[in-house]
Design an enzyme around this catalytic site. Structure first.
Site, short mmCIF file in Angstrom:
data_model
loop_
_atom_site.label_atom_id
_atom_site.label_comp_id
_atom_site.label_asym_id
_atom_site.label_seq_id
_atom_site.Cartn_x
_atom_site.Cartn_y
_atom_site.Cartn_z
N TYR A 324 -0.56 -11.45 -2.52
CA TYR A 324 -1.33 -12.67 -2.80
C TYR A 324 -2.28 -12.50 -3.98
O TYR A 324 -3.09 -13.38 -4.23
CB TYR A 324 -2.20 -13.06 -1.60
CG TYR A 324 -1.48 -13.34 -0.31
CD1 TYR A 324 -0.66 -14.46 -0.18
CD2 TYR A 324 -1.66 -12.52 0.80
CE1 TYR A 324 -0.04 -14.74 1.03
CE2 TYR A 324 -1.04 -12.80 2.00
CZ TYR A 324 -0.23 -13.91 2.11
OH TYR A 324 0.38 -14.19 3.31
N CYS A 349 6.31 4.03 -3.90
CA CYS A 349 6.99 4.04 -5.21
C CYS A 349 7.24 2.62 -5.70
O CYS A 349 8.38 2.14 -5.71
CB CYS A 349 8.28 4.84 -5.10
SG CYS A 349 7.92 6.55 -4.74
#
Ligand SMILES: *Cc1c(COP(=O)(O)O)cnc(C)c1O
Length: 427
Positions: A324, A349
Site C-alpha cells: 500500500y 529476495c
C-alpha cells in the site's frame, strides 16, 4: 515528523521502549525476533473511546476480524462486549473459537461460497451482508435446502468519491467490486422481501479504510437513507439494522487524528432519523496502534550512496509498506541519539521488500532492536511464508504480564501437508 504519540501503551522507560510494563529488549530475548507485540490496554482504551463517543445510541461494535484475527485479541474484544464482522468461513471458526456466538457475528465479503453460507446459517449469524443479486439467490437456495430463513442486509455501493491514502483501500466508489450498484438495490430488496427463505433485516455500507474525514460517511449514509425510504415504502417489516461499516482512521505519522466525537454525532444523527440499530465494523481503529513489530538488525551496509539497515523482518511479516506504500514509524528500541537516514529492508529476495525508505532515525547496530509502530492491524494477518520464512510469534501484553498467544512457526509447520512422494492416481 514522528513526534505525536501513537499510543500511550508504548513509552520509553530508563531509555528503552516498553509495551505497558514490559521491556521490549527483555521480551525479544525471551521470545526471539521477529515478533508481533500487542497491548491489551491499548485495545481497551480504543474500544472505550469509540463506545463513549456513541453513548446513548443503540449500537454494537462488530470488530473486523480481518484486521487482526488472533484468538486472544478476539477473546479480549469479546470480553469488552464486541461482536465481529467476518469475511470468510475461516474467520467464522476463529470467532466461535474465541467464544463468540452466532448472533455476535455479521458476515460480510464479496465472494461467499455455499459451504460458508451453510456454516454461517448453522451457527445462527446475526445477518449476512449480501453484495450482489447472485449472492442473494445463492443464499436463498442454501437457506431453502436447510429449511430455514437467512437474515439479510444489503451492502449498498453508495457510489461516493472517497479519499484514502491508497486506491486499494477505497471500496465505496462507482465501479468498485464491493456492494450492490446503487440503482439496483431497491430491486434486489424486493427479491429478498418476496422470498420465504430470506428476511431483509438491514442495509449496509463500507466505503473504505483509513478515511480521513467524516464527509464520505455523511454522503454515503445520506444516500443509504434515501434508499431506506424507498425500501420501507415497499413494505420491509423486519428492517432493524443499519451497518455503517468500518474505516475509521488512525495516526501512522503526524496526520490529524480521527475526530471520534464528530463520528459519534454523525452516527447519533442517522440512528435518530432512521430508528435503526447501528452496527459499526472498525478494524484498524481498535488495534493498529495497539501493536508493534519487533525486529533485530542483522546487518548494515552502504550501497549506491545509501545506508541500509537489514533487519530480520520484511514484507513477509508486514506487507503494508510494499503493498500500500504505507508509512510506518520505525524506531530504535533503545535510542542512542545518533540520527541517520536509512532504508530499513528485510531479508526477502525482492526489491519491494522494505519497511521504510530514506528514513531518519536513531542508528541501530547489528544485533540491536528496531520497532515498527502501528503494526497491530493488517500486519500478522497478511504475513506469508514467501522465501520459506516461518511466520513470527504474537505476544499479548497486559500491564506487566505477557504471554505468547501464537507460537512462532517451525520448519515442520512450513511443510505440513506436503510430500516428496506423490500418491499418483488415475480414474
Ligand atoms: C475491512 C473491512 C472493515 C474494517 O475496515 P477498517 O478500515 O480496518 O476499519 C469493515 N467492514 C468490512 C466489510 C471490511 O471489509
Amino acid at each position: 515528523m514522528g513526534t505525536s504519540v501513537l499510543s500511550s501503551a508504548f513509552t520509553e522507560r530508563q531509555g528503552t521502549l516498553h509495551c505497558e510494563g514490559v521491556s521490549l529488549e527483555a521480551l525479544a530475548t525471551q521470545v526471539g525476533t521477529p515478533a508481533y507485540v500487542y497491548s491489551a490496554g491499548a485495545i481497551r482504551e480504543q474500544y472505550e473511546r469509540l463506545t463513549a463517543a456513541l453513548a446513548g445510541v443503540s449500537f454494537r461494535v462488530h470488530f473486523s476480524v480481518k484486521a487482526n484475527s488472533n484468538l486472544a485479541v478476539l477473546a479480549l474484544l469479546r470480553e469488552l462486549g464486541a461482536g465481529v464482522d467476518i469475511v470468510s468461513g475461516g474467520e467464522l471458526r476463529r470467532a466461535l473459537a474465541a467464544g463468540m456466538a452466532g448472533p455476535d457475528v455479521v458476515f460480510s465479503g464479496v465472494g461467499k461460497t455455499a459451504a460458508e453460507m451453510r456454516e454461517a446459517l448453522a451457527a445462527g449469524v446475526l445477518f449476512f451482508n449480501v453484495e450482489s443479486e447472485g449472492e442473494l439467490r445463492a443464499l436463498e437456495a442454501v437457506a431453502a435446502e436447510l429449511g430455514t430463513v437467512a437474515p439479510v442486509a444489503l451492502r449498498v455501493n453508495p457510489e461516493v468519491d472517497v479519499e484514502t491514502p491508497h486506491a486499494y483501500t477505497r471500496t465505496g466508489g462507482k465501479g468498485h467490486k464491493f456492494g450492490i450498484p446503487y440503482d439496483e438495490v431497491r430491486q434486489v430488496a424486493r427479491l429478498a422481501l418476496a422470498s420465504p427463505h430470506l428476511s431483509l433485516v438491514g442495509l449496509d455500507l463500507h466505503i473504505g479504510s483509513q478515511l480521513s474525514s467524516m464527509e464520505p460517511y455523511e454522503q454515503g449514509i445520506a444516500k443509504v437513507e434515501l434508499l431506506l425510504r424507498d425500501i420501507r415504502a415497499d413494505g420491509a417489516p423486519d428492517l432493524a439494522y443499519l451497518d455503517i461499516g468500518g474505516g475509521l482512521a488512525v495516526v501512522y505519522d503526524d496526520e490529524p487524528p480521527t475526530d471520534i466525537e464528530a463520528f459519534g454525532r454523525t452516527v447519533r444523527g442517522v440512528a435518530e432519523r432512521t430508528g435503526l440499530r447501528i452496527v459499526v465494523e472498525p478494524g484498524r481503529f481498535l488495534v493498529a496502534n495497539a501493536g508493534v513489530l519487533l525486529t533485530r538488525v542483522l546487518y548494515t551496509k552502504r550501497s549506491g550512496g545509501k545506508d541500509y539497515m537489514i533487519v530480520d523482518a520484511g514484507m513477509t511479516e508486514l506487507i503494508r509498506p510494499s503493498h500500500y506504500d504505507a508509512y510506518h514509524r520505525v524506531a530504535a528500541v533503545t535510542p542512542t541519539g545518533q540520527r541517520r537516514t536509512v532504508d530499513v529492508v528485510g531479508p526477502v529476495c525482492e526489491s519491494g521488500d522494505f519497511l521504510a525508505l530514506a528514513r531518519e532515525m536513531d542508528a541501530v547496530e547489528p544485533g540491536g532492536l528496531v520497532v515498527v509502530h502501528s503494526a497491530g492491524a493488517y500486519g500478522m494477518v497478511m504475513a506469508s511464508n514467501y522465501n520459506s520464512r516461518p511466520r513470527p510469534c504474537e505476544v499479548l501484553v497486559d500491564g506487566d504480564r505477557w504471554a505468547v498467544v501464537r507460537e512462532r512457526e517451525t520448519f515442520d509447520t512450513l511443510v505440513l501437508g506436503e510430500t516428496t512422494t506423490p500418491t499418483w492416481r488415475r480414474d
